[in-house]
Enzyme design. Structure first.
Site, PDB file in Angstrom:
ATOM      1  CB  ILE A   9      -0.529  47.020  48.370  1.00  0.00           C
ATOM      2  CG1 ILE A   9      -0.216  47.038  49.873  1.00  0.00           C
ATOM      3  CG2 ILE A   9       0.599  46.361  47.590  1.00  0.00           C
ATOM      4  CD1 ILE A   9      -0.172  45.664  50.531  1.00  0.00           C
ATOM      5  CG  ASN A  59      -0.374  54.192  46.934  1.00  0.00           C
ATOM      6  OD1 ASN A  59      -0.459  55.215  46.270  1.00  0.00           O
ATOM      7  ND2 ASN A  59      -1.246  53.883  47.878  1.00  0.00           N
ATOM      8  CG  HIS A  61      -9.378  45.586  48.009  1.00  0.00           C
ATOM      9  ND1 HIS A  61     -10.058  46.790  47.946  1.00  0.00           N
ATOM     10  CD2 HIS A  61      -8.796  45.542  49.226  1.00  0.00           C
ATOM     11  CE1 HIS A  61      -9.882  47.439  49.092  1.00  0.00           C
ATOM     12  NE2 HIS A  61      -9.123  46.696  49.881  1.00  0.00           N
ATOM     13  CG  ASP A  97     -17.238  44.277  53.052  1.00  0.00           C
ATOM     14  OD1 ASP A  97     -17.649  45.404  52.725  1.00  0.00           O
ATOM     15  OD2 ASP A  97     -16.065  44.022  53.371  1.00  0.00           O
ATOM     16  N   GLY A 118      -5.936  44.119  54.241  1.00  0.00           N
ATOM     17  CA  GLY A 118      -6.600  42.888  53.823  1.00  0.00           C
ATOM     18  C   GLY A 118      -6.497  42.837  52.312  1.00  0.00           C
TER      19      GLY A 118
HETATM   20  P1  AMP Z   1      -5.251  49.923  52.773  1.00  0.00           P
HETATM   21  O1  AMP Z   1      -5.655  48.836  53.740  1.00  0.00           O
HETATM   22  O2  AMP Z   1      -5.994  49.852  51.481  1.00  0.00           O
HETATM   23  O3  AMP Z   1      -5.248  51.309  53.378  1.00  0.00           O
HETATM   24  O4  AMP Z   1      -3.714  49.625  52.386  1.00  0.00           O
HETATM   25  C1  AMP Z   1      -2.691  49.620  53.347  1.00  0.00           C
HETATM   26  C2  AMP Z   1      -1.434  49.061  52.729  1.00  0.00           C
HETATM   27  O5  AMP Z   1      -1.035  49.877  51.608  1.00  0.00           O
HETATM   28  C3  AMP Z   1      -0.236  49.030  53.677  1.00  0.00           C
HETATM   29  O6  AMP Z   1       0.423  47.771  53.574  1.00  0.00           O
HETATM   30  C4  AMP Z   1       0.655  50.126  53.144  1.00  0.00           C
HETATM   31  O7  AMP Z   1       2.010  49.849  53.384  1.00  0.00           O
HETATM   32  C5  AMP Z   1       0.371  50.030  51.655  1.00  0.00           C
HETATM   33  N1  AMP Z   1       0.831  51.228  50.969  1.00  0.00           N
HETATM   34  C6  AMP Z   1       0.378  52.493  51.066  1.00  0.00           C
HETATM   35  N2  AMP Z   1       1.132  53.341  50.312  1.00  0.00           N
HETATM   36  C7  AMP Z   1       2.091  52.583  49.734  1.00  0.00           C
HETATM   37  C8  AMP Z   1       3.188  52.845  48.843  1.00  0.00           C
HETATM   38  N3  AMP Z   1       3.435  54.087  48.393  1.00  0.00           N
HETATM   39  N4  AMP Z   1       3.954  51.807  48.451  1.00  0.00           N
HETATM   40  C9  AMP Z   1       3.719  50.552  48.884  1.00  0.00           C
HETATM   41  N5  AMP Z   1       2.716  50.244  49.724  1.00  0.00           N
HETATM   42  C10 AMP Z   1       1.911  51.234  50.140  1.00  0.00           C
END
Ligand code: AMP
Length: 312
Positions: free
Chosen positions: A248, A251, A125, A65, A129
């Site tokens: 985040i 999305n 990213h 990483d 995290g």
């Molecule tokens: P990851 O660690 O990349 O899987 O991202 C997780 C984060 O993405 C969490 O805080 C989720 O709430 C956020 N997340 C996933 N889908 C959405 C969405 N449609 N709108 C806002 N946040 C999202």
């Protein structure tokens, strides 16, 4: 048949600037780096050992990483501490999420039709995290995470940047041990500390329903990102593209819009309509007048690890 096994290994220290074929020497170094990533490297080693037992004939590769960020210059990776701590213990910025930053930077170059060497990018990213990177001509020149993944952006449960005096102040005020305070900074802070929940979907729902703490958490999260965009624009001098990725970043149109609000002076303008219609694949969301391309790019760390493994 399995051709090779690629492992995500969180900390490669200064020893690994590239992915490495796993042999006894590699394992020894990963082991020696455990103090720098006590939650991650031991687990990564277990995974490697198990796969070596199960598939002894198959080559294995460690993809770090930290490796992508080993191109940072000293002015970006050193801390202003007594030099001895760097020399004796390797106290410096390493950065993380390297496979994701590398992957989306290459995808951005492909999408924009430029060789990576010609492009300056800021990659964000944003997941549980979160980290930002400044990428000059395909090489990382700065990133927001540091010695550990605690520094930089506000995260689900991590505080990110903080006055380094805060832990000492809290220790004196509350009588808690430094181990407890470290745990609070990692697990009870960030979005969760500000408004009680660490999932951005819940934060947004509560903010929309009028919860002031959730609104503050959302605003703080985005304001911190905006400050890093400004800082990395200065570090790069010229920015061609800004990339949003992670759960985040991919999305949340709300987070993307707020993080870029007021940045027209830096040539960063989001098109509200495009931003609210993002769904899968690489999507440009900049307005016509934006000097900087703004892209939403789904990350794929597994694919990046597989590609690096094949290359090795
Ligand atoms: P990851 O660690 O990349 O899987 O991202 C997780 C984060 O993405 C969490 O805080 C989720 O709430 C956020 N997340 C996933 N889908 C959405 C969405 N449609 N709108 C806002 N946040 C999202």
């Amino acid at each position: 048949a399995v051709f090779a096994v690629g492992h995500r290994v969180v900390h490669g220290g200064e020893q690994f600037q590239e992915p490495a074929r796993i042999d006894e020497a590699t394992l020894t170094v990963i082991e020696e780096l455990c103090p720098l990533a006590p939650l991650h490297n031991p687990a990564n080693l277990t995974g490697i050992r198990v796969m070596r037992e199960l598939l002894p004939q198959v080559p294995q590769v460690a993809v770090f990483d930290t490796a992508f960020h080993q191109t940072m210059p000293p002015c970006a990776f050193r801390y202003a501490l007594p030099a001895q701590f760097y020399q004796d213990y390797g106290v410096r910025r390493y950065g993380f999420h390297g496979s994701s930053h590398r992957y989306v930077a290459r995808e951005a170059a492909g999408y924009l039709g430029s060789p990576p060497e010609m492009l300056n990018l800021i990659t964000l990213h944003l997941g549980n995290g979160a980290s930002a990177a400044a990428i000059e001509g395909g090489r990382s020149i700065d990133t927001s995470m540091g010695l550990t993944p605690l520094e930089g952006l506000i995260m689900g449960t991590r505080c990110g940047d903080l006055d380094p005096a805060v832990p000492f102040f809290l220790q004196a005020k509350t009588g808690r041990s430094f181990a407890e305070i470290e745990s609070i900074l990692n697990r009870e802070s960030g979005l969760k500390g500000i408004c009680g929940v660490n999932d951005m979907r819940e934060v947004q729902q509560s903010a929309q329903a009028g919860d002031a703490a959730a609104e503050l958490a959302l605003e703080m999260f985005c304001y911190r990102i905006k400050k890093y965009i400004g800082a990395y624009t200065a570090a790069l001098g010229r920015v061609d593209g800004l990339v949003f990725t992670g759960g985040i970043g991919e999305n949340s149109g709300e987070v993307r819009a707020r993080s870029c609000r007021g940045l027209a002076g830096l040539g960063i303008c989001v098109d509200e309509r495009k931003n609210s219609a993002v769904g899968g694949g690489i999507t440009p969301i900049q307005a016509e007048e934006s000097r900087v391309a703004i892209l939403v790019i789904p990350t794929n760390e597994e694919r990046e690890i597989a590609l690096q493994t094949v290359t090795v």
